[in-house]
Structure formats: structure tokens, C-alpha cells
Design an enzyme around this catalytic site. Structure first.
Site, PDB file in Angstrom:
ATOM      1  N   LYS A  13       0.890  -1.185   0.123  1.00 23.21           N
ATOM      2  CA  LYS A  13      -0.140  -0.279   0.365  1.00 23.21           C
ATOM      3  C   LYS A  13       1.157   1.230  -0.175  1.00 23.21           C
ATOM      4  O   LYS A  13       1.539   1.916   0.572  1.00 23.21           O
ATOM      5  CB  LYS A  13      -0.916   0.416   1.782  1.00 23.21           C
ATOM      6  CG  LYS A  13      -2.001   0.864   1.078  1.00 23.21           C
ATOM      7  CD  LYS A  13      -2.460   1.842   2.279  1.00 23.21           C
ATOM      8  CE  LYS A  13      -1.732   3.242   2.791  1.00 23.21           C
ATOM      9  NZ  LYS A  13      -1.669   4.024   2.123  1.00 23.21           N
TER      10      LYS A  13
ATOM     11  N   GLY B  37       7.349   4.670   8.454  1.00 27.33           N
ATOM     12  CA  GLY B  37       6.323   6.079   8.385  1.00 27.33           C
ATOM     13  C   GLY B  37       6.718   6.504   9.814  1.00 27.33           C
ATOM     14  O   GLY B  37       7.935   6.627  10.676  1.00 27.33           O
ATOM     15  N   SER B  38       5.496   7.078  10.064  1.00 27.54           N
ATOM     16  CA  SER B  38       6.280   8.431  11.732  1.00 27.54           C
ATOM     17  C   SER B  38       5.648   7.008  13.209  1.00 27.54           C
ATOM     18  O   SER B  38       5.015   5.531  12.575  1.00 27.54           O
ATOM     19  CB  SER B  38       4.532   9.070  11.880  1.00 27.54           C
ATOM     20  OG  SER B  38       3.865   8.364  11.733  1.00 27.54           O
TER      21      SER B  38
ATOM     22  N   GLY C  86       3.474   4.311  13.647  1.00 27.12           N
ATOM     23  CA  GLY C  86       4.457   3.040  13.402  1.00 27.12           C
ATOM     24  C   GLY C  86       3.303   1.789  15.290  1.00 27.12           C
ATOM     25  O   GLY C  86       3.187   0.827  14.853  1.00 27.12           O
TER      26      GLY C  86
ATOM     27  N   GLU D 149      10.095   1.179  10.020  1.00 25.01           N
ATOM     28  CA  GLU D 149      11.066   2.210  10.433  1.00 25.01           C
ATOM     29  C   GLU D 149      10.795   3.418  10.726  1.00 25.01           C
ATOM     30  O   GLU D 149       9.502   4.057   9.940  1.00 25.01           O
ATOM     31  CB  GLU D 149      12.237   1.994   9.115  1.00 25.01           C
ATOM     32  CG  GLU D 149      13.265   3.090   9.438  1.00 25.01           C
ATOM     33  CD  GLU D 149      13.837   2.892   7.721  1.00 25.01           C
ATOM     34  OE1 GLU D 149      13.918   2.048   7.657  1.00 25.01           O
ATOM     35  OE2 GLU D 149      13.646   3.740   7.099  1.00 25.01           O
TER      36      GLU D 149
ATOM     37  N   CYS E  38      14.342   9.787   6.113  1.00 31.96           N
ATOM     38  CA  CYS E  38      14.171   9.425   7.769  1.00 31.96           C
ATOM     39  C   CYS E  38      15.799   9.786   8.389  1.00 31.96           C
ATOM     40  O   CYS E  38      15.960  10.228   9.174  1.00 31.96           O
ATOM     41  CB  CYS E  38      13.957   7.548   7.604  1.00 31.96           C
ATOM     42  SG  CYS E  38      12.905   7.078   6.909  1.00 31.96           S
TER      43      CYS E  38
ATOM     44  N   GLU F  24      11.039  14.544  15.702  1.00 32.46           N
ATOM     45  CA  GLU F  24      11.661  14.353  14.074  1.00 32.46           C
ATOM     46  C   GLU F  24      10.749  15.880  13.337  1.00 32.46           C
ATOM     47  O   GLU F  24       9.780  15.977  12.766  1.00 32.46           O
ATOM     48  CB  GLU F  24      11.523  13.297  13.086  1.00 32.46           C
ATOM     49  CG  GLU F  24      11.093  12.887  11.828  1.00 32.46           C
ATOM     50  CD  GLU F  24      11.111  12.063  11.378  1.00 32.46           C
ATOM     51  OE1 GLU F  24      10.476  11.720  11.768  1.00 32.46           O
ATOM     52  OE2 GLU F  24      12.213  11.763  10.676  1.00 32.46           O
TER      53      GLU F  24
HETATM   54  P1  ADP Z   1       2.525  10.608   7.490  1.00 28.97           P
HETATM   55  O1  ADP Z   1       1.737  11.050   8.709  1.00 28.97           O
HETATM   56  O2  ADP Z   1       4.207  11.090   7.358  1.00 28.97           O
HETATM   57  O3  ADP Z   1       1.599  10.692   5.941  1.00 28.97           O
HETATM   58  P2  ADP Z   1       2.002   8.127   8.478  1.00 28.97           P
HETATM   59  O4  ADP Z   1       3.122   7.461   8.871  1.00 28.97           O
HETATM   60  O5  ADP Z   1       0.820   8.547   8.983  1.00 28.97           O
HETATM   61  O6  ADP Z   1       3.440   8.900   7.831  1.00 28.97           O
HETATM   62  O7  ADP Z   1       1.964   7.238   6.630  1.00 28.97           O
HETATM   63  C1  ADP Z   1       2.822   6.148   6.474  1.00 28.97           C
HETATM   64  C2  ADP Z   1       2.414   5.364   5.979  1.00 28.97           C
HETATM   65  O8  ADP Z   1       0.705   4.176   6.423  1.00 28.97           O
HETATM   66  C3  ADP Z   1       0.981   5.536   4.670  1.00 28.97           C
HETATM   67  O9  ADP Z   1       1.097   4.684   3.081  1.00 28.97           O
HETATM   68  C4  ADP Z   1      -0.545   5.992   5.624  1.00 28.97           C
HETATM   69  O10 ADP Z   1      -0.846   5.275   4.095  1.00 28.97           O
HETATM   70  C5  ADP Z   1       0.277   5.052   6.644  1.00 28.97           C
HETATM   71  N1  ADP Z   1      -0.609   4.908   7.485  1.00 28.97           N
HETATM   72  C6  ADP Z   1      -1.093   5.536   8.128  1.00 28.97           C
HETATM   73  N2  ADP Z   1      -2.661   5.655   8.827  1.00 28.97           N
HETATM   74  C7  ADP Z   1      -2.686   4.166   8.717  1.00 28.97           C
HETATM   75  C8  ADP Z   1      -2.864   3.356  10.297  1.00 28.97           C
HETATM   76  N3  ADP Z   1      -3.284   3.461  10.907  1.00 28.97           N
HETATM   77  N4  ADP Z   1      -2.682   1.850   9.481  1.00 28.97           N
HETATM   78  C9  ADP Z   1      -2.127   0.950   8.772  1.00 28.97           C
HETATM   79  N5  ADP Z   1      -1.576   2.395   7.615  1.00 28.97           N
HETATM   80  C10 ADP Z   1      -1.607   3.846   7.457  1.00 28.97           C
END
Ligand code: ADP
Length: 483
Positions: A177, A230-231, A235, A253, A287, A387
Site C-alpha cells: 500500500k 512511517g511515523s 507505527g 522504520e 528518515c 523529527e
Molecule cells: P505521514 O503522517 O507522514 O503521512 P504515516 O506514518 O502516517 O506518515 O504514513 C505512512 C504510511 O502509513 C502511509 O502509507 C499511510 O497511508 C499509512 N498509514 C497511515 N495511518 C495508518 C494506520 N492507522 N494503519 C496503517 N497504515 C497507516
């Protein structure tokens, strides 16, 4: 180049709409305008993609491929991506905003991942364990099954490839995804995988929102492994969703606040350039961005001056303007980074360069800001503890090696670090004491896909790159034969 209007999901070797026919807009961060729309997968579509990956995992078409044949397919995909690199790099730049040169770098890394792990496919050996003359005990490395990949928007193709390629090398099937900001180039790569002959269902790509498709993927009972980048906040949500089915989140990560440590015997010009470059590249949305610059007292003034000079001469621009720095990825990200600039000022850090949104003329609707530097930054300020994920650098001072290590390690993050010194003993000594997974000594790029990269502390765990990825996407089975 104009992207197609509508990008569909890639499930079971076909382009398909979301079950409810929904789409969402993809925006060019340089102009704020919609460039295309992508199918908006929800949980029913995630079910379909995972079912396809599950069927593919057990299919003869995949199971009976010999490892070298799997590798050959991956090399074909690498070659096909290379042939299409102009188109892919442009598309990546349009959806992410990064300067075209950087997108070419990223497409090249994508090619290298499929080449490199294609090469591993027929070289993954098990081993024999010496127990006694009456026993043959051996270990097999087997695929996990269906592996989910949740991908961020900063390096969409690179992070897709570094996770998916090792998975395929060992025989997993995948559902990826991409982030909602940047799904287009990944969907294109999935389509190329169909063209080069990957069996249907081995690679599936579903665009969609995190709160819909991401949540459904992370919490699905039929995936056997999950990789997330991601964040920290997201995470943790992913971990919570995965725990329901005891799904191993093999790679997590979660960003960093990486230190660039400059000792007083460093090559001043090179070290300053490394600091400036780290917030320019990908607009600081990396990152491993070296956003904390720790400088030994004697060099603080000249390093600060040089970083300022370099940043004063950079060209800001849209993806096709051969600029040094592009826009941030979205309005949300711009707002977030600008709020940290205000915070830095209110915390008493000295803003010595930049700090403004750029909204004049052609930049009016894009998400541009000036590269920004704070001096006099102290441990404990939020601008060095958190960050920012944008072009904002904080310069700090240290006197001794011990102090440099203490400040560097005084972070909840632990991803990478860079050291500049002409004293090699010192470089190795400090590298060994840093709480990170990756240290660069005296620059030179620092990252190779052939070597592992990942987090410690709240930067996460797991390692992407090199042999470590093969291990992380496989499971160990031990077989005891009574002779
Ligand atoms: P940002 O806040 O900088 O967009 P995220 O860590 O939220 O970074 O996003 C990284 C990835 O995780 C993206 O593909 C996003 O669609 C997905 N994502 C966001 N929220 C969720 C969630 N609750 N569960 C699973 N995937 C998610």
C-alpha cells in the site's frame, strides 16, 4: 508529460477499480493542482488483494518456479524499469515534488534492488547443524507467505523495492500500500511486473488512505508478515493492529533525528556541504536526514558560516526546473514544518537562515519553504528532540568526544549518524558508541542497498538492505532426521 487520469488498483495481475468505484486526488506539490486520481481501496479491496496473493503463494505458477527462474523474472523487471526510467522518474517527481534528478536516483535504486535481490534468489542456502553421527539436523529458510508493505511518501519507489524485492527473492507474495500522496509511480511498477511475466497475484498494489486500506492491511488475519515505514504514531497503530493476529511486523522504520558530528580536524568544506546537502535532498524529508549538526567548538563559526553560504546560493524550484530543493510533499507537511520553525524561535534558538514559506509568483500555490537553519540549539529543545521531516537544521556545539557522543545518543531516535574527522581512530571509536544502526564516516553518500539499514530505539527495528533483508522476510525451519 501528462499522467493518465485514473490509476486503478493492481490486484491478481489486473487493473481493477475499488469495489465501490471510489477514487481520490493526487496533487502536484509544486503547483497544488490535481494531476490524477487513484482508486481508493477499502477493506473489501484489501481482502481481494490478500486473497489473490494467498492463491498466488500456493499456485504452481509460483511454487514451481525454480529459484533461478524467480531471480530471472526479477532481473527482467529491473531491466524493464530501467527502460521506462524517464517516464517513471517524471511521474515520481510530479506526485512527490522532488527535483527530477533525485527521482532518477530513486528509480536507479529501484532497479538496483530488483537486480541485487534477483541475484540472491538462487543463493539462499540453509545449513546443516552438527548434533551427532546418528542425526542429520538441517535448517531451511522458507518464505513467510503473504507479506504486507505499508509505504511512506518520501521515497515511494525505493521503499517499495527494498521491501518487495527481497520478499520475492525468497518466494513470498506481496500486497503493497503506497502512501495516499504518492501512489502513481508504484502502480506503474506493478503494471510492469505483469508485463514481464510475474504470475498473477504475486505482486499486488492497492492505493488508498492509511485509515482505510492501511488499517485493513495491518490487521488482516491472512498476512504472515508486515513491513512498515512511517511515523512513530502510525507505527504504534500498525503494531496494535498486527498484534490481534500475532502478525510479525518484521520491519518497522520510524524516522530519526540523526546527528552529523563534526570534529575540529574535519575537512571543513566537505563537512559543511554534507550538513547543507542533508536538508536539501528530498527537501529534508528523509528518515536518515542529518538534522542535528554537532560541531566541536573551534569549528562552530566557520561551519555555520559555510552552511549559510551554501544555502543562500541554492535554487528552489518545481520538479522540472533543475532546482536544488523542491516543495514539501503536501500542505499538511508544510504546516507541520512551519510550526516547528515558530517553535524553534519561541524556544530561544537563533534563526540564522530561512524560516519562511515561499509564496511569491510561480510558487504561490505550491508547498515551498526556504531551507532553514537554527544556531545555538540546546539539548532539550523540541526542535532537536522531535523529527521535523523538512529542510530545517539545528546546529549544536560540543567540546569533547564524550560530550559529542552523549548529545548524539540523547535522542529517542536512533537511525543513522555521520562523523567527520581526520583521526580514524577517533572515527571508529565514536562510531562504535553511537546508538544507531548506520554510521557514515567522512561522507561519500553513505547508503548502499547491499548493506543493512534500520532503526534502534524508537526509530524502530528490522533491517532493510543486504542479506539481512533476506533473513527478515524468511522463516527458519529446523528438521531433525533420525538416521
Ligand atoms: P505521514 O503522517 O507522514 O503521512 P504515516 O506514518 O502516517 O506518515 O504514513 C505512512 C504510511 O502509513 C502511509 O502509507 C499511510 O497511508 C499509512 N498509514 C497511515 N495511518 C495508518 C494506520 N492507522 N494503519 C496503517 N497504515 C497507516
Amino acid at each position: 508529460m501528462k499522467p493518465m487520469d485514473k490509476y486503478k488498483l493492481w490486484i491478481d495481475g489486473m487493473e481493477v477499480e475499488a469495489e465501490d468505484g471510489a477514487y481520490f486526488s493526487v496533487i502536484d506539490p509544486g503547483s497544488g493542482e490535481e494531476i490524477a486520481s487513484a482508486a481508493r481501496a477499502k477493506s473489501a479491496d484489501v481482502d481481494r488483494a490478500i486473497a489473490a496473493a494467498e492463491r498466488a503463494f500456493h499456485s504452481k505458477a509460483w511454487q514451481e518456479l525454480k529459484p533461478f527462474e524467480r531471480g530471472r523474472l526479477m532481473l527482467k523487471l529491473a531491466n524493464r524499469i530501467d527502460v521506462e526510467k524517464d517516464r517513471l522518474a517524471k511521474l515520481l517527481s510530479m506526485e512527490n515534488g522532488k527535483p527530477l534528478r533525485q527521482s532518477f536516483d530513486e528509480v536507479e535504486t529501484t532497479v538496483r534492488n530488483f537486480e541485487y535481490y534477483g541475484g540472491w534468489a538462487d543463493k539462499v542456502h540453509g545449513r546443516v547443524v552438527p548434533i551427532s553421527n546418528d542425526v542429520l539436523d538441517y535448517i531451511r529458510l522458507e518464505p513467510l507467505g503473504v507479506v504486507g508493505h505499508i509505504i511512506p511518501w518520501n521515497y515511494p519507489l525505493d521503499i517499495f523495492a527494498r521491501g518487495v524485492a527481497p520478499c520475492l527473492a525468497i518466494g513470498n507474495t506481496v500486497v503493497a500500500k503506497p502512501a495516499e500522496d504518492t501512489p502513481l509511480s508504484t502502480i506503474e511498477i506493478a503494471k510492469l511486473s505483469g508485463e514481464v511475466g510475474f504470475p498473477a497475484g504475486v505482486i499486488n498494489v492497492i492505493s488508498g488512505y492509511g485509515k482505510e486500506a492501511g488499517v485493513a492491511l495491518a490487521g488482516h488475519s491472512q498476512i504472515q508478515g508486515l513491513a512498515f515505514c512511517g511515523s512513530i504514531v502510525t507505527g504504534k497503530e500498525v503494531l496494535r493492529a498486527a498484534v490481534e493476529n500475532i502478525t510479525p511486523v518484521v520491519s518497522l522504520e520510524l524516522g530519526g533525528k540523526s546527528p552529523l558530528i563534526i570534529f575540529e580536524d574535519a575537512d571543513l568544506e566537505e563537512a559543511a556541504s554534507s550538513g547543507a546537502h542533508s536538508i536539501l535532498y528530498n527537501t529534508g524529508q528523509s528518515c536518515g536526514c542529518l538534522s542535528r549538526v554537532l560541531v566541536q567548538k573551534k569549528l562552530v563559526k566557520p561551519i555555520t558560516r559555510r552552511i549559510k553560504e551554501i544555502l543562500a546560493s541554492v535554487r528552489v524550484g518545481k520538479w522540472d526546473e533543475d532546482a536544488d530543493i523542491g516543495p514539501l510533499v503536501s500542505q499538511g507537511q508544510l504546516d507541520r514544518v512551519m510550526s516547528y520553525v515558530r517553535l524553534g524561535k519561541s524556544e530561544g534558538a537563533e534563526l540564522i537562515h530561512g524560516g519562511h514559506r515561499i509564496e511569491t509568483g510561480a510558487f504561490a500555490k505550491g508547498y515551498f519553504m526556504e531551507p532553514t537553519v537554527f544556531a545555538g540549539v540546546q539539548p532539550g529543545m523540541r526542535i532537536v528532540d522531535e523529527e521535523i521531516f523538512g529542510p530545517v537544521l539545528g546546529i549544536m556545539t560540543f567540546e569533547t568526544e564524550e560530550e559529542a557522543i552523549r548529545i548524539a545518543n540523547g535522542s529517542k531516535y536512533g537511525l543513522s549518524a555521520e562523523i567527520w574527522t581526520s583521526n580514524l581512530s577517533q572515527a571508529h571509536r565514536v562510531a562504535a558508541q553511537l546508538d544507531v544502526s548506520h554510521v557514515t564516516i567522512n561522507g561519500g553518500g553513505g547508503f548502499g542497498i547491499e548493506a543493512p539499514f534500520g532503526g534502534v530505539k524508537q526509530s524502530g527495528y528490522g533491517r532493510e538492505g543486504g542479506w539481512e533483508s533476506i533473513l527478515q522476510y524468511s522463516r527458519v525451519k529446523n528438521i531433525w532426521v533420525n538416521l
